[in-house]
Motif scaffolding. Structure first.
Motif, short mmCIF file in Angstrom:
data_model
loop_
_atom_site.label_atom_id
_atom_site.label_comp_id
_atom_site.label_asym_id
_atom_site.label_seq_id
_atom_site.Cartn_x
_atom_site.Cartn_y
_atom_site.Cartn_z
N THR A 1 10.53 -7.81 -3.69
CA THR A 1 10.04 -8.69 -4.79
C THR A 1 8.64 -9.05 -4.46
O THR A 1 8.02 -8.81 -3.21
CB THR A 1 10.76 -9.88 -4.63
N VAL A 2 7.93 -9.60 -5.40
CA VAL A 2 6.50 -9.69 -5.33
C VAL A 2 6.36 -10.90 -4.26
O VAL A 2 5.36 -10.73 -3.51
CB VAL A 2 5.94 -10.21 -6.82
N GLY A 3 7.23 -11.72 -4.22
CA GLY A 3 7.24 -12.83 -3.45
C GLY A 3 7.20 -12.35 -2.05
O GLY A 3 6.51 -12.91 -0.89
N TYR A 4 8.38 -11.52 -1.77
CA TYR A 4 8.53 -11.12 -0.38
C TYR A 4 7.17 -10.27 0.17
O TYR A 4 6.85 -10.42 1.27
CB TYR A 4 9.85 -10.28 -0.30
N GLU A 5 6.62 -9.41 -0.88
CA GLU A 5 5.66 -8.66 -0.16
C GLU A 5 4.35 -9.61 -0.13
O GLU A 5 3.70 -9.49 0.76
CB GLU A 5 5.08 -7.55 -1.53
N LYS A 6 4.12 -10.66 -0.78
CA LYS A 6 3.24 -11.62 -0.51
C LYS A 6 3.19 -11.96 0.77
O LYS A 6 2.20 -12.40 1.35
CB LYS A 6 3.15 -12.65 -1.58
N LYS A 7 4.47 -12.31 1.19
CA LYS A 7 4.57 -13.00 2.48
C LYS A 7 4.46 -11.94 3.70
O LYS A 7 4.01 -12.40 4.84
CB LYS A 7 5.92 -13.81 2.53
N PHE A 8 5.09 -10.78 3.57
CA PHE A 8 5.29 -9.93 4.62
C PHE A 8 4.40 -8.60 4.64
O PHE A 8 4.45 -7.83 5.56
CB PHE A 8 6.57 -9.46 5.00
N ASN A 9 3.93 -8.03 3.47
CA ASN A 9 3.04 -6.95 3.41
C ASN A 9 1.82 -7.00 4.01
O ASN A 9 1.03 -7.85 3.58
CB ASN A 9 3.02 -6.47 2.09
N TRP A 10 1.55 -6.39 5.03
CA TRP A 10 0.36 -6.35 5.82
C TRP A 10 -1.01 -6.47 4.63
O TRP A 10 -2.07 -7.34 4.89
CB TRP A 10 0.02 -5.28 6.70
N ALA A 11 -0.77 -5.61 3.69
CA ALA A 11 -2.12 -5.31 2.81
C ALA A 11 -2.55 -6.68 1.79
O ALA A 11 -3.42 -6.78 1.50
CB ALA A 11 -1.93 -4.16 2.02
N LEU A 12 -1.32 -7.46 1.74
CA LEU A 12 -1.32 -8.35 1.09
C LEU A 12 -1.90 -9.66 1.77
O LEU A 12 -2.11 -10.97 1.14
CB LEU A 12 -0.29 -8.97 0.09
N GLN A 13 -2.02 -9.69 3.14
CA GLN A 13 -2.28 -10.89 3.81
C GLN A 13 -3.90 -11.02 4.11
O GLN A 13 -4.50 -12.08 4.23
CB GLN A 13 -1.84 -10.58 5.29
N ILE A 14 -4.43 -9.71 3.68
CA ILE A 14 -6.01 -9.92 3.93
C ILE A 14 -6.81 -10.08 2.73
O ILE A 14 -6.49 -9.69 1.93
CB ILE A 14 -6.47 -8.39 4.30
N THR A 15 -7.52 -11.10 3.02
CA THR A 15 -8.26 -11.80 1.97
C THR A 15 -9.71 -11.29 1.87
O THR A 15 -10.48 -11.33 0.87
CB THR A 15 -8.33 -13.35 2.05
N ASP A 16 -10.24 -10.57 2.83
CA ASP A 16 -11.80 -10.10 3.03
C ASP A 16 -11.77 -8.53 2.52
O ASP A 16 -11.04 -8.05 3.21
CB ASP A 16 -12.24 -10.36 4.24
N GLU A 17 -12.36 -8.17 1.50
CA GLU A 17 -12.50 -7.03 1.02
C GLU A 17 -12.90 -6.02 2.18
O GLU A 17 -12.28 -4.83 2.21
CB GLU A 17 -13.57 -6.86 -0.37
N GLU A 18 -13.82 -6.17 2.75
CA GLU A 18 -14.54 -5.14 3.74
C GLU A 18 -13.42 -4.95 5.00
O GLU A 18 -13.26 -3.74 5.32
CB GLU A 18 -15.59 -5.67 4.54
N THR A 19 -12.76 -6.02 5.25
CA THR A 19 -11.76 -5.84 6.41
C THR A 19 -10.42 -5.05 5.75
O THR A 19 -9.95 -4.33 6.30
CB THR A 19 -10.95 -7.25 6.85
N PHE A 20 -10.03 -5.46 4.55
CA PHE A 20 -9.01 -4.66 3.75
C PHE A 20 -9.37 -3.14 3.76
O PHE A 20 -8.43 -2.52 4.04
CB PHE A 20 -8.80 -5.23 2.36
N ILE A 21 -10.43 -2.78 3.28
CA ILE A 21 -10.67 -1.32 3.34
C ILE A 21 -10.69 -0.87 4.85
O ILE A 21 -10.33 0.31 4.80
CB ILE A 21 -12.42 -1.14 2.82
N THR A 22 -11.34 -1.47 5.75
CA THR A 22 -11.31 -0.88 6.97
C THR A 22 -9.93 -0.50 7.45
O THR A 22 -9.28 0.40 7.86
CB THR A 22 -11.86 -1.64 8.09
N GLU A 23 -8.96 -1.75 7.18
CA GLU A 23 -7.64 -1.64 7.79
C GLU A 23 -6.77 -0.49 7.02
O GLU A 23 -5.81 0.29 7.51
CB GLU A 23 -6.90 -2.95 7.41
N LEU A 24 -7.08 -0.49 5.55
CA LEU A 24 -6.43 0.40 4.73
C LEU A 24 -6.73 1.80 5.04
O LEU A 24 -5.77 2.90 5.03
CB LEU A 24 -6.84 0.17 3.24
N LEU A 25 -7.98 2.33 5.40
CA LEU A 25 -8.36 3.47 5.76
C LEU A 25 -7.96 4.19 7.21
O LEU A 25 -7.87 5.20 7.50
CB LEU A 25 -9.83 3.60 5.38
#
Length: 464
Positions: free
Chosen positions: A213-237
């Protein structure tokens, strides 16, 4: 509303059948190339498959959309997002509606709204579903394709790593960040139906649970926990798995249109002489699908052994070339399934099947399987060359000091010493067995692999 999901375990790929029971119409989301079982399921429920939709131009399997349109006259809903490099070019003469952000269409009393969700690829879209026939006025779920998975999001680096399109990894990651922020605005109760599960190379940490569910992913999906764009990009790649080389070919086929499969039977060889003659022809590649524990002592000279299991399609995609004509050694009761698995990733040039019994009397070769202790002992020999065929992440987590890192998927072309004893290992012994057959096919004479792999090694020597 009728709803049923279908998973191809060889590709960890999900397809969905959604039908309106009032009108008898139905649609397949992200149809695989082999879809007869989905049509049967629809027919059983009194439904007609009248439409098909793809969430993007797939890179990891051949889409069944074109086959459905040509063979069964279904209407296609395809993305018109992205630039000219991301447009479908096979749609002349078939019923198609190109959709973009905000587009809406209906299958009976079931409504679909298109979201443009770039990141994995520029043209990627998602579909919000509202069951109007059931009395709903708001969406109940979203088909995310390769955008949001259970516990992960789609990798943005495939275009750069597999297709060689420079600079797209960073731009894709930035697009993905924006798409994720929008996803987080959806209501928590919405069901998430992803395009893949654990085992797919389209992400790095996909969950095995088929829905969320959207709610579950908001809570536990690692990619949805990061709020800073540059940090997100680094972690995603970071730490994405190797991009299979066949992904570039899949992108091409699904863009220009996969070949239409016909009901043509593949030739089945009936004698050892036929097998030997065909194997010797120019451009022919012999693929042995027997279990490694059977094939290791009797490989047809020049053949490669990829056992027919859940990993078969993946390693075939890495190790077989699209310009090769295939002769496949497989048990009679597995030949049809092997053919479907190969065709699912675009290997249509199967010219013959051969029963393993035909190997009797032909020139064969073998490689040795060593216990951990014997493998370690042989490493001490000055003529030994140790090869670790695991992926980058496994190698980085720990490896033998004596080992050279040569990933299995690239082993057909890797330069290796010709005058050494090649000692091969992986994590469990399965991939090193495939690797050993690759090395034998290349002409290396002295090849040995470690039973149980690095796991067995660490289990044995961590106790001492």
């Amino acid at each position: 509303m009728f709803f049923k999901s279908f998973t191809d375990e060889n590709l960890a790929q999900n397809a969905y059948l959604i039908g309106c029971q009032r009108t008898g119409e139905s649609i397949i989301i992200d149809a695989p190339r082999e879809f007869d079982h989905i049509l049967r399921a629809a027919e059983k429920e009194g439904l007609r498959v009248t439409a098909a939709a793809d969430t993007h131009i797939h890179a990891d399997y051949v889409s069944g959309a074109r086959q459905l349109a040509v063979q069964h006259g279904v209407k296609l809903y395809l993305s018109d997002e992205g630039d000219e490099n991301w447009k479908y070019t096979y749609t002349d003469g078939i019923a198609v509606e190109f959709v973009t952000e905000g587009s809406k269409f209906s299958i009976g009393n079931i409504d679909f709204e298109v979201w443009h969700t770039p990141g994995h690829t520029p043209e990627s879209i998602s579909f919000l579903l509202t069951d109007r026939g059931g009395g709903a006025t708001d969406p109940m779920g979203i088909f995310t394709g390769d955008f949001v998975f259970v516990g992960d999001v789609g990798r943005p680096d495939l275009l750069e790593k597999a297709a060689g399109i420079g600079g797209t990894a960073d731009s894709g990651a930035r697009d993905m960040y924006k798409s994720v922020q929008r996803f987080k605005e959806l209501p928590d109760h919405l069901v998430v139906w992803p395009g893949h599960g654990a085992g797919s190379a389209c992400g790095k940490s996909l969950g095995a649970v088929p829905i969320s569910t959207v709610g579950y992913e908001k809570k536990f999906n690692w990619a949805l926990q990061i709020t800073d764009e540059e940090t997100f990009i680094t972690e995603l790649l970071k730490d994405q798995p190797e991009a299979p080389v066949y992904f570039a070919e899949m992108k091409k086929q699904n863009k220009v249109g996969p070949a239409i499969l016909r009901d043509e039977k593949v030739r089945v060889l009936t004698s050892s002489e036929e097998l030997a003659k065909m194997a010797a022809e120019d451009g022919v590649f012999v693929l042995d699908t027997r279990p490694a524990t059977i094939a290791d002592k009797g490989l047809l000279k020049g053949s490669i052994n990829i056992p027919f299991n859940k990993s078969f399609a993946n390693w075939a995609g890495w190790l077989v070339r699209y310009d090769e004509k295939l002769v496949v050694i497989a048990e009679e009761n597995e030949q049809e399934d092997v053919q479907k698995a190969l065709q699912s990733i675009g290997f249509d040039a199967i010219i013959a099947f051969a029963d393993p019994a035909l190997l009797k009397g032909l020139e064969t070769e073998s490689y040795d399987t060593l216990s951990v202790q014997n493998f370690v002992e042989e490493m001490k020999d000055e003529d030994a060359f140790v090869i670790d065929v695991r992926n980058d992440g496994e190698w980085n987590d720990g490896h033998l000091e004596e080992a050279h890192h040569n990933f299995l998927g690239k082993l057909r072309t890797t330069e290796l010493p010709e005058d050494k004893t090649l000692l091969v290992h992986c994590q469990s012994g399965a991939r090193s067995a495939i690797a050993s057959s690759v090395l034998k096919a290349r002409g290396f004479n002295n090849v040995k692999h470690m039973a149980g792999g690095y796991s067995a090694y660490t289990a044995t020597y961590s106790k001492k």
